[in-house]
Design a protein around this motif. Structure first.
Motif, PDB file in Angstrom:
ATOM      1  N   ALA A 145       0.815  -1.214   0.000  1.00  0.00           N
ATOM      2  CA  ALA A 145       0.000   0.000   0.000  1.00  0.00           C
ATOM      3  C   ALA A 145       0.852   1.268   0.000  1.00  0.00           C
ATOM      4  CB  ALA A 145      -0.927  -0.005   1.222  1.00  0.00           C
ATOM      5  N   GLY A 146       2.178   1.121   0.073  1.00  0.00           N
ATOM      6  CA  GLY A 146       3.060   2.281   0.077  1.00  0.00           C
ATOM      7  C   GLY A 146       3.035   3.051   1.389  1.00  0.00           C
ATOM      8  N   LYS A 147       2.655   2.383   2.463  1.00  0.00           N
ATOM      9  CA  LYS A 147       2.597   3.014   3.781  1.00  0.00           C
ATOM     10  C   LYS A 147       3.964   2.926   4.471  1.00  0.00           C
ATOM     11  CE  LYS A 147      -2.278   2.144   4.664  1.00  0.00           C
ATOM     12  NZ  LYS A 147      -3.229   1.520   5.584  1.00  0.00           N
ATOM     13  N   PRO A 148       4.159   3.720   5.505  1.00  0.00           N
ATOM     14  CA  PRO A 148       5.416   3.635   6.268  1.00  0.00           C
ATOM     15  C   PRO A 148       5.603   2.228   6.850  1.00  0.00           C
ATOM     16  CG  PRO A 148       4.176   5.584   6.904  1.00  0.00           C
ATOM     17  CD  PRO A 148       3.296   4.779   5.995  1.00  0.00           C
ATOM     18  N   PRO A 149       6.843   1.761   6.949  1.00  0.00           N
ATOM     19  CA  PRO A 149       7.105   0.377   7.368  1.00  0.00           C
ATOM     20  C   PRO A 149       7.048   0.153   8.879  1.00  0.00           C
ATOM     21  CG  PRO A 149       9.151   1.461   6.845  1.00  0.00           C
ATOM     22  CD  PRO A 149       8.058   2.440   6.530  1.00  0.00           C
ATOM     23  N   LYS A 150       5.955   0.524   9.492  1.00  0.00           N
ATOM     24  CA  LYS A 150       5.811   0.394  10.947  1.00  0.00           C
ATOM     25  C   LYS A 150       5.925  -1.073  11.390  1.00  0.00           C
ATOM     26  CE  LYS A 150       2.585   1.404  14.672  1.00  0.00           C
ATOM     27  NZ  LYS A 150       1.251   1.887  15.024  1.00  0.00           N
ATOM     28  N   SER A 151       5.236  -1.959  10.747  1.00  0.00           N
ATOM     29  CA  SER A 151       5.273  -3.376  11.122  1.00  0.00           C
ATOM     30  C   SER A 151       6.632  -4.000  10.814  1.00  0.00           C
ATOM     31  CB  SER A 151       4.168  -4.156  10.410  1.00  0.00           C
ATOM     32  OG  SER A 151       2.904  -3.700  10.836  1.00  0.00           O
ATOM     33  N   SER A 152       7.255  -3.553   9.746  1.00  0.00           N
ATOM     34  CA  SER A 152       8.585  -4.061   9.406  1.00  0.00           C
ATOM     35  C   SER A 152       9.593  -3.688  10.490  1.00  0.00           C
ATOM     36  CB  SER A 152       9.021  -3.499   8.052  1.00  0.00           C
ATOM     37  OG  SER A 152      10.273  -4.018   7.688  1.00  0.00           O
ATOM     38  N   ARG A 153       9.487  -2.484  11.021  1.00  0.00           N
ATOM     39  CA  ARG A 153      10.372  -2.055  12.111  1.00  0.00           C
ATOM     40  C   ARG A 153      10.103  -2.874  13.370  1.00  0.00           C
ATOM     41  NH1 ARG A 153       8.750   3.662  10.779  1.00  0.00           N
ATOM     42  NH2 ARG A 153      10.146   4.227   9.088  1.00  0.00           N
ATOM     43  N   GLU A 154       8.833  -3.104  13.637  1.00  0.00           N
ATOM     44  CA  GLU A 154       8.460  -3.898  14.807  1.00  0.00           C
ATOM     45  C   GLU A 154       8.951  -5.342  14.650  1.00  0.00           C
ATOM     46  OE1 GLU A 154       7.070  -4.365  18.576  1.00  0.00           O
ATOM     47  OE2 GLU A 154       7.115  -2.494  17.464  1.00  0.00           O
ATOM     48  N   LEU A 155       8.900  -5.864  13.435  1.00  0.00           N
ATOM     49  CA  LEU A 155       9.416  -7.206  13.159  1.00  0.00           C
ATOM     50  C   LEU A 155      10.915  -7.266  13.461  1.00  0.00           C
ATOM     51  CD1 LEU A 155       9.084 -10.090  12.028  1.00  0.00           C
ATOM     52  CD2 LEU A 155       9.470  -9.124   9.743  1.00  0.00           C
ATOM     53  N   PHE A 156      11.646  -6.252  13.034  1.00  0.00           N
ATOM     54  CA  PHE A 156      13.087  -6.210  13.307  1.00  0.00           C
ATOM     55  C   PHE A 156      13.337  -6.215  14.812  1.00  0.00           C
ATOM     56  CE2 PHE A 156      17.115  -4.167  14.147  1.00  0.00           C
ATOM     57  CZ  PHE A 156      17.960  -4.841  13.280  1.00  0.00           C
ATOM     58  N   LYS A 157      12.540  -5.461  15.540  1.00  0.00           N
ATOM     59  CA  LYS A 157      12.689  -5.390  16.995  1.00  0.00           C
ATOM     60  C   LYS A 157      12.485  -6.772  17.625  1.00  0.00           C
ATOM     61  CE  LYS A 157      10.675  -3.074  20.985  1.00  0.00           C
ATOM     62  NZ  LYS A 157       9.598  -2.199  21.434  1.00  0.00           N
ATOM     63  N   ILE A 158      11.480  -7.489  17.181  1.00  0.00           N
ATOM     64  CA  ILE A 158      11.201  -8.833  17.709  1.00  0.00           C
ATOM     65  C   ILE A 158      12.335  -9.788  17.336  1.00  0.00           C
ATOM     66  CG2 ILE A 158       9.614 -10.806  17.615  1.00  0.00           C
ATOM     67  CD1 ILE A 158       8.492  -8.379  19.117  1.00  0.00           C
ATOM     68  N   ILE A 159      12.825  -9.684  16.105  1.00  0.00           N
ATOM     69  CA  ILE A 159      13.952 -10.528  15.674  1.00  0.00           C
ATOM     70  C   ILE A 159      15.161 -10.249  16.573  1.00  0.00           C
ATOM     71  CG2 ILE A 159      15.640 -10.900  13.822  1.00  0.00           C
ATOM     72  CD1 ILE A 159      13.295 -10.412  11.837  1.00  0.00           C
ATOM     73  N   ARG A 160      15.452  -8.980  16.814  1.00  0.00           N
ATOM     74  CA  ARG A 160      16.602  -8.620  17.652  1.00  0.00           C
ATOM     75  C   ARG A 160      16.429  -9.173  19.062  1.00  0.00           C
ATOM     76  NH1 ARG A 160      16.627  -2.881  18.108  1.00  0.00           N
ATOM     77  NH2 ARG A 160      15.384  -3.214  19.949  1.00  0.00           N
ATOM     78  N   GLU A 161      15.257  -8.986  19.654  1.00  0.00           N
ATOM     79  CA  GLU A 161      15.017  -9.480  21.012  1.00  0.00           C
ATOM     80  C   GLU A 161      15.134 -11.001  21.075  1.00  0.00           C
ATOM     81  OE1 GLU A 161      11.189  -7.884  21.983  1.00  0.00           O
ATOM     82  OE2 GLU A 161      11.996  -5.881  22.375  1.00  0.00           O
ATOM     83  N   THR A 162      14.632 -11.679  20.059  1.00  0.00           N
ATOM     84  CA  THR A 162      14.699 -13.131  20.030  1.00  0.00           C
ATOM     85  C   THR A 162      16.136 -13.604  19.876  1.00  0.00           C
ATOM     86  OG1 THR A 162      12.490 -13.231  19.048  1.00  0.00           O
ATOM     87  CG2 THR A 162      13.851 -15.195  18.863  1.00  0.00           C
TER      88      THR A 162
END
Length: 186
Positions: A145-162
């Motif tokens: 949809a061309g929206k800001p990558p809010k979920s992609s950033r949150e995914l990175f955060k979860i990957i880092r924490e894991t």
């Protein structure tokens, strides 16, 4: 000059110059460090003051003279622990960059290939699977949809924490709910 008059106990001018240049180079590295790291090195007060002054100076000639002064102060300082710590920080920085790039590759793989999360789960069994799957779907929708990558950033955060072994808030809440004398290992 005969070989009998040559005094081996005196260092050569070349060696003294090389040592002075090395001390001055270490001084340049110290000037580039943030205040927090300088404090960890436990340097002498005069050297810390000279480094702070070098950070304030903007004129080239003055910087050169200040660096020579720092090099002169460092001649009386044991450089081995300083060099060792600088090398550790440099190595740690490189390790952190490599880990960051690995996390970024995992995120890209998950966004491009649905089966990548399964590989991630095998490598990191404590993965919050449902949360990651939701974030992957949302990130793909946001991208389309061309929206800001809010979920992609949150995914990175979860990957880092894991990957860093940090538990999620849900895990912390579950652990807190267990009685103190009970263990899941029984």
């Amino acid at each position: 000059m005969t070989s009998e008059t040559f005094d081996d106990s005196q260092p050569s001018k070349t060696r003294l110059k090389a040592e002075a240049d090395a001390a001055q180079e270490i001084g340049r590295q110290l000037v580039a460090l943030p205040k927090e790291r300088l404090k960890k090195l436990q340097l002498e007060e005069a050297l810390l003051d000279a480094i702070a002054e070098a950070k304030r100076i903007t004129a080239n000639g003055a910087i050169r003279r200040q660096m020579q002064y720092i090099g002169r102060l460092m001649r009386d300082t044991d450089l081995a622990p300083i060099v060792e710590q600088l090398q550790k920080w440099d190595g740690k920085h490189q390790e952190e960059n490599a880990r960051f790039h690995q996390m970024e590759r995992w995120r890209m793989r998950m966004l491009e290939d649905v089966k990548a999360i399964e590989l991630f789960i095998v490598e990191f069994p404590h993965t919050p699977v449902q949360q990651m799957r939701t974030l992957i779907r949302n990130a793909q929708k946001e991208h389309a949809a061309g929206k800001p990558p809010k979920s992609s950033r949150e995914l990175f955060k979860i990957i880092r924490e894991t990957m860093e072994g940090k538990s999620s808030p849900e895990d912390d809440a579950f652990d807190a709910a267990l009685p103190a004398d009970e263990s899941l290992d029984d």
